[in-house]
Design a protein around this motif. Structure first.
Motif, PDB file in Angstrom:
ATOM      1  N   VAL A 205       0.441 -14.701   3.648  1.00 47.78           N
ATOM      2  CA  VAL A 205       0.729 -13.409   3.043  1.00 47.78           C
ATOM      3  C   VAL A 205      -0.565 -12.829   2.489  1.00 47.78           C
ATOM      4  O   VAL A 205      -1.311 -13.518   1.782  1.00 47.78           O
ATOM      5  CB  VAL A 205       1.757 -13.551   1.902  1.00 47.78           C
ATOM      6  N   VAL A 206      -0.841 -11.569   2.814  1.00 47.21           N
ATOM      7  CA  VAL A 206      -2.017 -10.882   2.288  1.00 47.21           C
ATOM      8  C   VAL A 206      -1.605 -10.128   1.028  1.00 47.21           C
ATOM      9  O   VAL A 206      -0.801  -9.192   1.102  1.00 47.21           O
ATOM     10  CB  VAL A 206      -2.606  -9.896   3.318  1.00 47.21           C
ATOM     11  N   PRO A 207      -2.122 -10.502  -0.147  1.00 41.92           N
ATOM     12  CA  PRO A 207      -1.732  -9.811  -1.377  1.00 41.92           C
ATOM     13  C   PRO A 207      -2.469  -8.488  -1.528  1.00 41.92           C
ATOM     14  O   PRO A 207      -3.528  -8.283  -0.934  1.00 41.92           O
ATOM     15  CB  PRO A 207      -2.159 -10.794  -2.477  1.00 41.92           C
ATOM     16  N   ALA A 208      -1.902  -7.589  -2.335  1.00 41.88           N
ATOM     17  CA  ALA A 208      -2.598  -6.354  -2.671  1.00 41.88           C
ATOM     18  C   ALA A 208      -3.822  -6.668  -3.528  1.00 41.88           C
ATOM     19  O   ALA A 208      -3.926  -7.743  -4.121  1.00 41.88           O
ATOM     20  CB  ALA A 208      -1.655  -5.409  -3.418  1.00 41.88           C
ATOM     21  N   GLU A 209      -4.751  -5.723  -3.585  1.00 43.77           N
ATOM     22  CA  GLU A 209      -5.994  -5.964  -4.305  1.00 43.77           C
ATOM     23  C   GLU A 209      -5.773  -6.207  -5.793  1.00 43.77           C
ATOM     24  O   GLU A 209      -6.584  -6.866  -6.442  1.00 43.77           O
ATOM     25  CB  GLU A 209      -6.941  -4.777  -4.110  1.00 43.77           C
ATOM     26  N   ASP A 210      -4.678  -5.666  -6.352  1.00 45.43           N
ATOM     27  CA  ASP A 210      -4.441  -5.831  -7.782  1.00 45.43           C
ATOM     28  C   ASP A 210      -3.614  -7.061  -8.109  1.00 45.43           C
ATOM     29  O   ASP A 210      -3.237  -7.278  -9.259  1.00 45.43           O
ATOM     30  CB  ASP A 210      -3.758  -4.591  -8.366  1.00 45.43           C
ATOM     31  N   VAL A 211      -3.324  -7.878  -7.096  1.00 47.98           N
ATOM     32  CA  VAL A 211      -2.570  -9.100  -7.325  1.00 47.98           C
ATOM     33  C   VAL A 211      -3.548 -10.237  -7.551  1.00 47.98           C
ATOM     34  O   VAL A 211      -4.284 -10.634  -6.649  1.00 47.98           O
ATOM     35  CB  VAL A 211      -1.645  -9.431  -6.132  1.00 47.98           C
ATOM     36  N   GLY A 221      -3.453 -18.653  -8.571  1.00 49.33           N
ATOM     37  CA  GLY A 221      -4.635 -18.373  -9.363  1.00 49.33           C
ATOM     38  C   GLY A 221      -5.290 -17.113  -8.915  1.00 49.33           C
ATOM     39  O   GLY A 221      -4.829 -16.430  -8.012  1.00 49.33           O
ATOM     40  N   ASP A 222      -6.385 -16.778  -9.567  1.00 52.08           N
ATOM     41  CA  ASP A 222      -7.107 -15.563  -9.243  1.00 52.08           C
ATOM     42  C   ASP A 222      -7.855 -15.759  -7.943  1.00 52.08           C
ATOM     43  O   ASP A 222      -8.750 -16.592  -7.852  1.00 52.08           O
ATOM     44  CB  ASP A 222      -8.095 -15.250 -10.372  1.00 52.08           C
ATOM     45  N   VAL A 223      -7.463 -15.022  -6.912  1.00 50.61           N
ATOM     46  CA  VAL A 223      -8.086 -15.200  -5.601  1.00 50.61           C
ATOM     47  C   VAL A 223      -9.294 -14.303  -5.427  1.00 50.61           C
ATOM     48  O   VAL A 223     -10.062 -14.478  -4.492  1.00 50.61           O
ATOM     49  CB  VAL A 223      -7.081 -14.914  -4.454  1.00 50.61           C
TER      50      VAL A 223
END
Length: 236
Positions: A205-211, A221-223
């Motif tokens: 899954v590709v998260p949004a930039e603000d995730v 964690g913070d990717v």
């Protein structure tokens, strides 16, 4: 225009659309079967003997006989360019780090380092692309992804610090995904990701930039700190 004529016209249009979708579906299935038949012909059956590593190997390492073995692998899950002969790898120098138990592929010996440069502290892992994996061919290199395992109707997060290093070249034969993508994976997450991929249970899954994090325990964690700079973003 009479009501009867409009009804007939609507039914004719609906039938034409249904036939178009049917033809498209048949074409996609034919392309998928063609890719599978090609893999079966190449490897000689449902199960192939692929060359896999017996221990983690670093970039620039010269592959020794003790570093590799031939292991049975389902053809449907074999990465593109997977190597089947020990003679094809022993004595060659790796272009990327490789995790223990991972199939060796042509890309691991690629001289095009800029497309598969692995961030410090990570290892490169090639996983087969399928229509269920969750990535598309236009996924940008350097994208952070979350890895999930789907099993018996449940979904669990297994890694959140992955980075996309390479994607298969665009196919001209249709939308079906074939080939392999290369991911940068933290060493502690390799076993889980490789196991899920081998079982056909890996979903990316590709998260949004603000995730920055997702629920799922200490794997989340913070990717953002792990994402490689993208081309043209001003980083060096």
């Amino acid at each position: 225009m009479s009501r009867r004529f409009r009804l007939i016209l609507c039914l004719a249009c609906a039938a034409a659309v249904a036939l178009a979708f049917l033809a498209y579906g048949n074409e996609v299935r034919a392309q998928e079967q063609s890719v599978r038949d090609e893999a079966l012909a190449r490897y000689g059956g449902e199960v192939a003997g692929l060359v896999v590593t017996t221990r983690p190997l670093a970039a620039d390492a010269t592959v020794q006989r003790s570093d590799v073995e031939v292991r049975d692998w389902l053809v449907d899950l074999a990465p593109q360019g997977a190597i089947t002969s020990l003679d094809d790898v022993v004595g060659r120098s790796l272009a990327t780090p490789v995790a223990a138990g991972a199939p060796l592929c042509d890309i691991n010996f690629s001289t095009e380092r800029e497309s598969v440069e692995v961030p410090s502290g990570y290892v490169g892992l090639s996983v087969p692309m399928t229509d269920k994996i969750g990535l598309t061919r236009d996924t940008e290199l350097g994208s952070a992804v979350f890895a999930y395992r789907t099993h018996d109707g449940t979904t669990s997060l297994i890694a959140s610090n992955l980075v996309v290093l390479s994607m298969p070249q665009q196919s001209t034969n249709g939308p079906s995904l074939t080939g392999a993508c290369t991911l940068a994976v933290l060493p502690d997450d390799v076993a889980e990701v490789l196991s899920a991929s081998s079982a056909g249970e890996l979903r990316l899954v590709v998260p949004a930039e603000d995730v920055g994090s997702v629920s799922g325990g200490d794997k989340a964690g913070d990717v953002s700190t792990h994402v490689a700079p993208k081309e043209g973003d001003g980083h060096t």
